[in-house]
Design an enzyme around this catalytic site. Structure first.
Site, PDB file in Angstrom:
ATOM      1  CE  LYS A  66       3.047  -0.120   4.594  1.00 56.78           C
ATOM      2  NZ  LYS A  66       3.290  -1.434   3.950  1.00 56.78           N
ATOM      3  CG  ASP A 102       3.536  -4.247   5.621  1.00 59.45           C
ATOM      4  OD1 ASP A 102       2.301  -4.754   5.599  1.00 59.45           O
ATOM      5  OD2 ASP A 102       4.114  -3.162   5.436  1.00 59.45           O
TER       6      ASP A 102
END
Length: 281
Positions: A66, A102
């Site tokens: 990420k 997220d």
């Protein structure tokens, strides 16, 4: 050239994302070609370039890529910049645009599906990697109280706290401090110890009380050690990351296709299958 979508990670064979996006596509009447691509961090840049050359129009990014994805984007959303991590890539001409879904996925699951009121909750975040970075800003925006960050590598916890930029509300502590921190209303596990094959760290009983909620950002087998510990301590709620997974995927789908799918059906199917597996064991 057909448009392709994928999830990148290492490992990634366990990912439910291809199934979730196939269900979303069927619901929306959109033909989806979505695959899982396993790549180590050292090969991520080249793999992403190859994916784009083959018609890659968007991608999800999971651990441990990420933060690397963030570095490869030509521009990013504000929430990705606040996280310093990207889990959603959108092809924009010859470059990648980065977003992070997220945090909104986690908060939506906890508040709308699980019915938690996050406001003023004294919160402990275990971990400071890409997953923790993705959810910390959204938790603060949702109104939690003080946020304590604990990580095996203190420098990463310090970096996350500096990025969040709320001194007096965000606090860094170390593993040895856990026994002295008292009880938390909300404890989130964003570490990868169980997923990486390591042993889950021993946590003091004092962290959880009868009204506490324990949340794992992982799902499936990787979530079991932390949630088992939480239940053994009598936590009021013990929640895995399946709902977060589905909700962040829906947000990514909306970024790519301009329509946000309903998440209840696929979540219900996956939850029922998870329950059957636990019963079978």
């Amino acid at each position: 050239m057909s448009r392709h979508y994928a999830v990148f990670g290492h490992p990634v064979s366990h990912s439910l994302s291809p199934r979730i996006h196939a269900a979303f596509g069927k619901q929306a009447g959109i033909a989806i070609e979505y695959s899982a691509i396993d790549v180590e961090p050292s090969g991520f840049d080249a793999a992403l370039q190859d994916f784009a050359a083959r018609g890659g129009a968007g991608a999800n990014v999971t651990l441990p890529l990420k933060e690397a994805a963030y570095a490869l984007c030509s521009d990013t959303t504000e929430r990705a910049r606040r996280a310093g991590a990207v889990n959603t890539l959108i092809r924009n001409g010859d470059a990648w645009h980065g977003d992070n879904t997220d945090g909104v996925g986690l908060v939506r699951d906890l508040t709308e599906r699980q019915g938690l009121d996050l406001r003023a909750r004294r919160t402990l975040l275990l971990g400071a990697g890409g997953a923790a970075r993705g959810v910390a800003p959204a938790l603060l925006d949702a109104g939690i109280g003080d946020l304590f960050i604990v990580n095996r590598t203190p420098a990463r916890a310090d970096a996350l706290a500096d990025m969040l930029g709320q001194p007096g509300r965000v606090h860094v502590r170390y593993l040895d401090d856990l026994r002295n921190l008292g009880e938390f209303d909300l404890v989130l596990n964003a570490t990868t110890a169980a997923r990486d094959g390591g042993s889950f760290p021993t946590l003091p009983r004092s962290l959880l009380g009868r009204r506490s909620a324990a949340v794992s950002l992982s799902y499936g087998e990787a979530a079991i050690p932390f949630l088992a510990w939480a239940r053994a301590q009598g936590a009021h709620e013990s929640i895995d990351g399946l709902g977060m997974l589905v909700e962040q995927a829906a947000e990514s789908f909306a970024r790519w296709h301009g329509t946000r799918p309903d998440t209840d059906r696929i979540y219900g199917e996956l939850r029922a299958e998870s329950a059957r597996l636990v019963t079978a064991d």
